[in-house]
Write an enzyme that holds these catalytic residues in place. Sequence first.
Site, PDB file in Angstrom:
ATOM      1  N   SER A  46       0.861  -1.218  -0.141  1.00 17.50           N
ATOM      2  CA  SER A  46      -0.047  -0.106   0.044  1.00 17.50           C
ATOM      3  C   SER A  46       0.705   1.130   0.037  1.00 17.50           C
ATOM      4  O   SER A  46       0.372   2.340  -0.327  1.00 17.50           O
ATOM      5  CB  SER A  46      -0.804  -0.031   1.209  1.00 17.50           C
ATOM      6  OG  SER A  46      -2.024  -0.915   1.038  1.00 17.50           O
ATOM      7  N   GLY A 217      -4.345  -1.813  -0.781  1.00 12.62           N
ATOM      8  CA  GLY A 217      -3.694  -1.415  -2.074  1.00 12.62           C
ATOM      9  C   GLY A 217      -3.545  -0.056  -1.862  1.00 12.62           C
ATOM     10  O   GLY A 217      -3.786   0.855  -1.159  1.00 12.62           O
ATOM     11  N   GLY A 219      -2.886   4.026  -3.280  1.00  9.10           N
ATOM     12  CA  GLY A 219      -3.505   5.132  -4.277  1.00  9.10           C
ATOM     13  C   GLY A 219      -4.765   5.319  -4.040  1.00  9.10           C
ATOM     14  O   GLY A 219      -5.514   5.060  -3.098  1.00  9.10           O
ATOM     15  N   CYS A 244      -9.712  -1.862   3.671  1.00 12.73           N
ATOM     16  CA  CYS A 244      -8.818  -0.664   3.227  1.00 12.73           C
ATOM     17  C   CYS A 244      -9.305  -0.137   1.715  1.00 12.73           C
ATOM     18  O   CYS A 244     -10.380  -0.018   1.698  1.00 12.73           O
ATOM     19  CB  CYS A 244      -7.237  -1.114   3.338  1.00 12.73           C
ATOM     20  SG  CYS A 244      -6.331   0.333   3.538  1.00 12.73           S
ATOM     21  N   LEU A 245      -8.371  -0.358   0.681  1.00 13.41           N
ATOM     22  CA  LEU A 245      -8.974  -0.187  -0.687  1.00 13.41           C
ATOM     23  C   LEU A 245     -10.122  -0.818  -1.012  1.00 13.41           C
ATOM     24  O   LEU A 245     -11.008  -0.298  -1.658  1.00 13.41           O
ATOM     25  CB  LEU A 245      -7.741  -0.352  -1.442  1.00 13.41           C
ATOM     26  CG  LEU A 245      -7.984   0.100  -2.906  1.00 13.41           C
ATOM     27  CD1 LEU A 245      -8.420   1.469  -2.969  1.00 13.41           C
ATOM     28  CD2 LEU A 245      -6.792  -0.206  -3.715  1.00 13.41           C
ATOM     29  N   GLN A 248     -13.297   0.951   0.285  1.00 11.19           N
ATOM     30  CA  GLN A 248     -13.525   2.128  -0.563  1.00 11.19           C
ATOM     31  C   GLN A 248     -14.031   1.760  -1.862  1.00 11.19           C
ATOM     32  O   GLN A 248     -14.851   2.441  -2.241  1.00 11.19           O
ATOM     33  CB  GLN A 248     -12.066   2.903  -0.682  1.00 11.19           C
ATOM     34  CG  GLN A 248     -11.319   3.538   0.673  1.00 11.19           C
ATOM     35  CD  GLN A 248     -10.225   3.710   0.301  1.00 11.19           C
ATOM     36  OE1 GLN A 248      -9.405   3.940  -0.492  1.00 11.19           O
ATOM     37  NE2 GLN A 248      -9.496   4.123   1.919  1.00 11.19           N
ATOM     38  N   ASN A 286      -3.640   2.153   7.316  1.00  8.77           N
ATOM     39  CA  ASN A 286      -2.829   2.669   6.382  1.00  8.77           C
ATOM     40  C   ASN A 286      -3.650   2.978   5.086  1.00  8.77           C
ATOM     41  O   ASN A 286      -3.633   2.550   4.298  1.00  8.77           O
ATOM     42  CB  ASN A 286      -1.674   1.486   6.032  1.00  8.77           C
ATOM     43  CG  ASN A 286      -0.935   1.952   4.776  1.00  8.77           C
ATOM     44  OD1 ASN A 286      -0.484   3.107   4.620  1.00  8.77           O
ATOM     45  ND2 ASN A 286      -0.415   0.800   4.147  1.00  8.77           N
ATOM     46  N   TYR A 289      -6.958   7.594   2.019  1.00  9.72           N
ATOM     47  CA  TYR A 289      -8.388   8.032   1.445  1.00  9.72           C
ATOM     48  C   TYR A 289      -9.537   7.464   2.304  1.00  9.72           C
ATOM     49  O   TYR A 289      -9.258   6.621   3.142  1.00  9.72           O
ATOM     50  CB  TYR A 289      -8.662   7.619   0.102  1.00  9.72           C
ATOM     51  CG  TYR A 289      -7.768   8.507  -0.862  1.00  9.72           C
ATOM     52  CD1 TYR A 289      -8.270   9.497  -1.684  1.00  9.72           C
ATOM     53  CD2 TYR A 289      -6.404   8.113  -1.080  1.00  9.72           C
ATOM     54  CE1 TYR A 289      -7.568  10.214  -2.413  1.00  9.72           C
ATOM     55  CE2 TYR A 289      -5.739   8.654  -2.017  1.00  9.72           C
ATOM     56  CZ  TYR A 289      -6.108   9.993  -2.765  1.00  9.72           C
ATOM     57  OH  TYR A 289      -5.563  10.516  -3.642  1.00  9.72           O
ATOM     58  N   HIS A 329      -7.217  -2.971   9.431  1.00  9.58           N
ATOM     59  CA  HIS A 329      -6.891  -4.186   8.781  1.00  9.58           C
ATOM     60  C   HIS A 329      -6.962  -5.314   9.967  1.00  9.58           C
ATOM     61  O   HIS A 329      -6.149  -5.228  10.856  1.00  9.58           O
ATOM     62  CB  HIS A 329      -4.998  -4.077   8.595  1.00  9.58           C
ATOM     63  CG  HIS A 329      -4.832  -3.264   7.323  1.00  9.58           C
ATOM     64  ND1 HIS A 329      -4.227  -3.767   6.387  1.00  9.58           N
ATOM     65  CD2 HIS A 329      -5.177  -2.032   7.179  1.00  9.58           C
ATOM     66  CE1 HIS A 329      -4.222  -2.890   5.532  1.00  9.58           C
ATOM     67  NE2 HIS A 329      -4.608  -1.876   6.077  1.00  9.58           N
ATOM     68  N   GLU A 331      -6.571  -8.448   9.944  1.00 13.76           N
ATOM     69  CA  GLU A 331      -5.613  -9.646  10.300  1.00 13.76           C
ATOM     70  C   GLU A 331      -4.270  -9.361  11.026  1.00 13.76           C
ATOM     71  O   GLU A 331      -3.557 -10.159  11.370  1.00 13.76           O
ATOM     72  CB  GLU A 331      -5.200  -9.973   8.711  1.00 13.76           C
ATOM     73  CG  GLU A 331      -4.075  -9.310   8.251  1.00 13.76           C
ATOM     74  CD  GLU A 331      -4.364  -7.882   7.916  1.00 13.76           C
ATOM     75  OE1 GLU A 331      -3.462  -6.940   7.615  1.00 13.76           O
ATOM     76  OE2 GLU A 331      -5.624  -7.423   7.647  1.00 13.76           O
TER      77      GLU A 331
END
Length: 362
Positions: A46, A217, A219, A244-245, A248, A286, A289, A329, A331
């Site tokens: 990430s 991931g 960006g 996370c990503l 989103q 982490n 956005y 996260h 995990e």
Amino acid sequence: METAYLRLETGETFAGTLIGKDVQATGEVVFNTSMTGYQEILTDPSYAGQIMTFCYPLIGNYGINEWDDESLALHLSGVIISDVCMTPSHYASVQMFADHMAKAGIPCLAGVDTRAVVKSIREHGAMRGIITKTPDNVTSLGSYQANDPSLVEQVSIQSNQHYEGKGSHVVLMDFGYKKSMLNALLEAGCEVTIVPYTTTFTEIKQLHPDGVMLSNGPGDPKALVPWLPQIKQITEHYPTLGVCLGHQLIALAYGAETEKLHFGHRGGNHPVKDLQSGKVWITPQNHGYTVKDGSIDEDTLTVTYRNVNDRSIEGLKHNWLKIETVQFHPEAHPGPTDAEPIFDRFLHNIRQTGEMNYAFTY
């Protein structure tokens, strides 16, 4: 060791000692507040394209071991630290931090006033920067763009990878997955197939999974807008967990909006409130956005978790489909086991439901 510099968009320049690879590097300068786990942070996909500033003042004191890497390579652009330890002390250490950076080809500045760097980021927001020996001759800070889809392309696998298991078959869509996510599924007995982020619904259907997980991931999630129809179709047919990503992207697929945080959430001590139970979990995060508050269709999605510090959205649940998402996260274990029910519910949904034999048209 030579002197080099971190130059920020604001014009601020910070001097340090260059360790690792003697190369010029540009990227988005961000910071992480974790007190441990520098090896996992370095290898987290990430961070692709970013220059990571460690808040904790001593890095390298327990060395580098053979099993804590989250990926096979380092994808970040550079590293900024205060003090580097050249004499690590840990029974599992096989390499010094400085040697690890050199082998990976990543430039690192040590001896930097990281408190001042973080203060600038907190004031001005995450910004571009450059690690260079000649800060006075800098004419460009590079072309890093968080909305560049190639960031995910750089870290995603190119072909399917399969891991045997005796339990449910989970397809893990790789937007930059961490090894610990795979390990969590394997430890639960799952059969796991990791697929590239470009995998279509039709291709996933041919794998006959019981559930699908969308990974973390790098960006801006809006860089992947062309893939949202596929993501929506996948989630309509299989119990799905987005992390996370992945969280989103599922939100975007169901009509919500995302926006950039001022300086992001990166660390292992972020408090998150479970809105159903009222409990507060300590979570690792982490991301730069977040899902925009007020943009969610409440007839379709329900907010399940919120960040205690800034009230940002930390989780969503579909009102009738077996879809759950979390911004943190689950995990990882800073709590140490606060977020384990996330995986338990995902696997319960798989066992209870399997593939849904219906799809919805909106």
